[in-house]
Scaffold this motif. Structure first.
Motif, PDB file in Angstrom:
ATOM      1  N   GLN A 426       0.826  -1.199   0.000  1.00 45.54           N
ATOM      2  CA  GLN A 426       0.000   0.000   0.000  1.00 45.54           C
ATOM      3  C   GLN A 426       0.866   1.257   0.000  1.00 45.54           C
ATOM      4  O   GLN A 426       0.595   2.212  -0.741  1.00 45.54           O
ATOM      5  N   VAL A 458     -12.876  -3.691  -6.370  1.00 43.35           N
ATOM      6  CA  VAL A 458     -12.501  -3.255  -5.020  1.00 43.35           C
ATOM      7  C   VAL A 458     -13.067  -4.200  -3.979  1.00 43.35           C
ATOM      8  O   VAL A 458     -12.395  -4.557  -2.994  1.00 43.35           O
ATOM      9  N   ASP A 461     -10.996  -7.342  -3.905  1.00 43.33           N
ATOM     10  CA  ASP A 461      -9.649  -7.161  -3.366  1.00 43.33           C
ATOM     11  C   ASP A 461      -9.659  -6.926  -1.865  1.00 43.33           C
ATOM     12  O   ASP A 461      -8.761  -7.398  -1.137  1.00 43.33           O
ATOM     13  N   GLN A 462     -10.643  -6.185  -1.347  1.00 44.53           N
ATOM     14  CA  GLN A 462     -10.613  -5.757   0.049  1.00 44.53           C
ATOM     15  C   GLN A 462     -11.478  -6.614   0.976  1.00 44.53           C
ATOM     16  O   GLN A 462     -11.468  -6.390   2.184  1.00 44.53           O
ATOM     17  N   ARG A 491      -7.634   3.197  -7.932  1.00 47.75           N
ATOM     18  CA  ARG A 491      -6.762   3.395  -6.780  1.00 47.75           C
ATOM     19  C   ARG A 491      -7.417   4.311  -5.751  1.00 47.75           C
ATOM     20  O   ARG A 491      -7.295   4.107  -4.546  1.00 47.75           O
ATOM     21  N   GLN A 494     -10.068   2.364  -3.903  1.00 47.70           N
ATOM     22  CA  GLN A 494      -9.411   1.428  -2.994  1.00 47.70           C
ATOM     23  C   GLN A 494      -8.877   2.146  -1.757  1.00 47.70           C
ATOM     24  O   GLN A 494      -9.022   1.653  -0.637  1.00 47.70           O
ATOM     25  N   VAL A 498     -10.038   1.181   1.926  1.00 51.76           N
ATOM     26  CA  VAL A 498      -9.029   0.678   2.861  1.00 51.76           C
ATOM     27  C   VAL A 498      -8.987   1.551   4.114  1.00 51.76           C
ATOM     28  O   VAL A 498      -8.905   1.049   5.251  1.00 51.76           O
ATOM     29  N   GLN A 722      -3.432  -9.624  -7.433  1.00 54.59           N
ATOM     30  CA  GLN A 722      -4.363 -10.102  -6.405  1.00 54.59           C
ATOM     31  C   GLN A 722      -4.873 -11.489  -6.821  1.00 54.59           C
ATOM     32  O   GLN A 722      -5.554 -11.640  -7.840  1.00 54.59           O
TER      33      GLN A 722
END
Length: 744
Positions: A426, A458, A461-462, A491, A494, A498, A722
């Motif tokens: 990150q 997103v 991924d999260q 991005r 994300q 995050v 990922q």
């Protein structure tokens, strides 16, 4: 034979001629006729006709006599009426004088004999203009007569004013009474003219008194001269300012004598005798004269001379001593101030030269700093592939290790190791994003982007991060399109998600969704985290800025800075609403693209595949041995048969040895010896004659590669890859994009 409309005299004369003709005819018939009886009969008939004509003639004669009497009576009445009028009257019929009264005849006695009935209008006016008793005429007889004849009958009146001897005044009015008749009226206006003259003279006298009073109360000295150059009117201020004796300034004094007196006694210091004598010549040529002179007493005088409309001269003197002294003082102050400004200007020039030198040094320092920043930016942009390669290999190895040690005592340690590498990833992504945004060589490229695909990515991924934190992550997809850069918008989303997961306590919730507002779409990320105070909301988008209530070890504060820089470059609006202890809402407002239809790949909603063996042949092309080893191990752990190659030649060798096309190609973009992944995919498809499904795994985040992938039929995943996105994408491409025969 007789026209009844003719005058009676004409009718009687015609009847007499007819009777005479009939008598002669009867006499001839009597001489020539052969029968006595016939002659007698003709005589009787002729006698009857003669009697009838005689009666008609007598009756006509009586009517004519009565008409003549009526005419004479009417003429007498008209003459009496005209005689009773106060003014002179003349009636013209068919342009000739018909009748006039005595006043009209006696007005000009020397031409009264010429004013007889039958006289034309033109001759009447000519006789009047030749009279000795006519002094003047205000107007023109001929022009007035022409205007009266052009005017309408009964309405138009043309007037002239004449002056007679003895100061008598008359007004002549001309008016048409019919098409051929004209009436001329003379009205005496002598009392009116004399009264107006008296009033005018009285008014002039009063105006002269007023003018003299005005002159006496003026602060300036004023004196007027006649066209002959003699004094007409002046005030005492003029005499006092010029210093003239009473005997010099009197009515009738000559202007030249006045100037000679001024020159001889030197009342004006600067006016030499030869100069003052030229003042009149200059006034004659230019019509005015303006001079500022110094009096012998030391006073400053402004002299203004003007020509009057009648040729006279107006002289005006004004005492400007105080004004002159003020002007002199002002000029002295200006001179002093100019000297001060000159000195200040010299000092400023010195300071300017010093500032120029400092600015030149600052420019050089700035160029050096910009060169250093540019070098740093180019280094970070160029080294992104090398920096991400070991991170990518480590994450692949950690993912394999996590599966291997899932039920052992090493699982917590591997999980912490994975979390540490996620933090490093990150931070590295944030640094690289900032460097790319600062670089002028890599500009953002707005295009049409489907929010549904980005939000789904997103979420995939999260979700593992949210599950480890114990936070519920919900995403409400919205399949609308916006104009943005897909890589940097992903991005930004994300980073917001995050941050929301990171600052939300276990058991909390994070929600991401969209709201349509007219022509815009507002993407919102809600959380039930710690919240942000009002004073911290103004600085959280700065680099390395963190709120006061953020616990230590929660990051370095670059995520929101990347979001702010990205949105400013793309023209998006970023907002935040938050309350400490309640939660926060971050939103990005973007321009919506209307009428765009989601295609199959943009709107794909790939479900997470079941944990089953991946029975596929996968060709992996990667020049980094660590990444190649880690990715091969993970794919084999999933059950795939992997053909590992570090170059295009090695990949072609595997395909030729196998004698068939693989199920899918995973290729790095940046290979050794100038080779690239897209060329390798194209070469393998040409070699096998099959359009093999392919996925490009690269650190390149430019839109050009995405466009090329859409054109040439391969997907793009960025490093570090990922795994939660890689396996579903491989299954979907193999299932729905099965190898096809390549087009010749």
């Amino acid at each position: 034979m007789i026209d009844p409309d003719e005058p009676l005299e004409t009718q009687v004369a015609r009847q007499a001629k007819i009777i005479d003709a009939l008598m002669r005819r009867a006499n001839r018939q009597h001489e020539v006729g052969g029968s006595a009886y016939g002659a007698f009969q003709s005589a009787i008939a002729l006698q009857g006709q003669i009697w009838a004509k005689t009666r008609d003639l007598e009756r006509t004669t009586d009517e004519l006599r009565h008409a003549r009497d009526d005419t004479q009576r009417m003429r007498k009445n008209l003459a009496d009426a005209l005689s009773a009028m106060d003014g002179g009257v003349a009636l013209f019929t068919a342009g000739r004088l018909e009748v006039c009264n005595d006043i009209f005849l006696k007005l000009l006695p020397d031409v009264s004999e010429r004013l007889q009935p039958g006289l034309t209008v033109e001759d009447c006016f000519a006789a009047m203009s030749e009279s000795r008793h006519l002094s003047s005429v205000e107007g023109n007889f001929d022009a007035a007569l022409a205007q009266a004849r052009r005017g309408r009958v009964g309405t138009s009146v043309v007037s002239l004013v004449i002056e007679l001897a003895g100061d008598r005044w008359y007004q002549i009015n001309l008016q048409r009474t019919s098409a051929e008749n004209l009436v001329l009226l003379l009205t005496e206006i002598t009392p009116i003219v004399r009264r107006n003259r008296s009033e005018k003279e009285s008014l002039i006298d009063r105006q002269a008194d007023y003018l003299q009073a005005v002159f006496e109360n003026m602060t300036s000295g004023v004196c007027t001269f006649s066209p002959a150059g003699e004094v007409m009117m002046y005030n005492q201020q003029f005499r006092q300012l010029l210093g003239l004796p009473y005997t010099m300034l009197q009515h009738g004094t000559d202007l030249q004598r006045l100037l000679d007196f001024v020159a001889q006694h030197r009342l004006i210091a600067e006016a030499a005798e030869h100069d003052i004598h030229h003042w009149l010549d200059r006034l004659e040529r230019q019509g005015r004269l303006r001079r500022r002179v110094r009096h012998a007493t030391g006073r400053m005088l402004d002299l203004h001379a003007h020509r009057l409309p009648d040729g006279g001269v107006l002289l005006e003197l004004k005492d400007v001593t105080l004004e002159s002294r003020a002007t002199e003082m002002l000029e002295n102050r200006v001179t002093e101030r100019t000297a001060e400004l000159t000195r200040a200007n010299a000092q400023l020039r010195e300071q300017f030269d010093e500032m120029a030198r400092v600015e030149e040094e600052l420019r050089v320092a700035k160029e050096r700093a910009e060169a250093a920043v540019s070098s740093k930016t180019r280094f970070l942009a160029a080294a992104s592939h090398d920096l991400l390669q070991p991170i990518n290999a480590a994450k692949l190895l950690i993912a394999t290790l996590m599966d291997t040690t899932a039920d052992t005592r090493f699982a917590p340690m591997v999980e912490r190791l994975d979390g540490s590498f996620c933090s490093i990833e990150q931070l590295l992504h944030s640094l690289l994003d900032i460097s790319r945004l600062e670089s002028t060589d890599q500009a953002l490229t707005p295009t049409e982007v489907c929010l549904g695909a980005l939000m789904r990515s997103v979420w995939e991924d999260q979700t593992p991060l949210a599950q480890r934190k114990g936070v519920q992550l919900d995403v409400v997809p919205n399949m609308c399109f916006v104009r943005s850069d897909p890589v940097y918008l992903l991005r930004s989303i994300q980073n917001l998600v995050v941050n929301a997961i990171q600052y939300t306590a276990p058991g909390g919730r994070v929600l991401a969704g969209c709201r349509r507002r007219g022509n815009t779409v507002e993407l919102q990320v809600w959380d039930t985290g710690i919240g942000i105070s009002r004073k911290d909301q103004k600085r959280i988008f700065e680099e390395f800025a963190r709120a006061d209530n953020v616990p230590l070890g929660s990051g370095v504060g670059l995520g929101l800075s990347v979001v702010d820089r990205t949105c400013r470059h793309l023209g998006h609006k970023v907002r935040v609403r938050s309350k400490p202890g309640v939660g926060s809402v971050f939103s990005i407002e973007m321009e919506r693209v209307a009428g765009r239809v989601v295609d199959e790949q943009e709107g794909c909603n790939v479900a997470t595949p079941a944990e089953c063996e991946m029975d596929h042949i996968v060709l992996v092309i990667e020049n980094d041995p660590d990444v190649l080893f880690a990715l091969t191990g993970k794919l084999e752990q999933w059950g795939a048969s992997v053909l590992a190659a570090r170059s295009l030649d090695e990949a072609l060798g595997h395909v030729r040895d196998m004698g068939m096309a693989p199920d899918i190609i995973l290729a790095d973009y940046q290979l050794d010896n100038g080779e690239t992944g897209d060329r390798a995919i194209r070469a393998l498809r040409d070699e096998t004659g099959v359009r093999i499904p392919a996925i490009m795994i690269t650190a390149n985040r430019g839109n050009a590669l995405l466009k090329k992938g859409a054109t040439e039929g391969f997907s793009v995943l960025t490093k570090p890859v990922q795994l939660s996105r890689l396996r579903p994408l491989m299954e979907w491409k193999i299932r729905w994009q099965a190898p096809e025969e390549a087009a010749e």
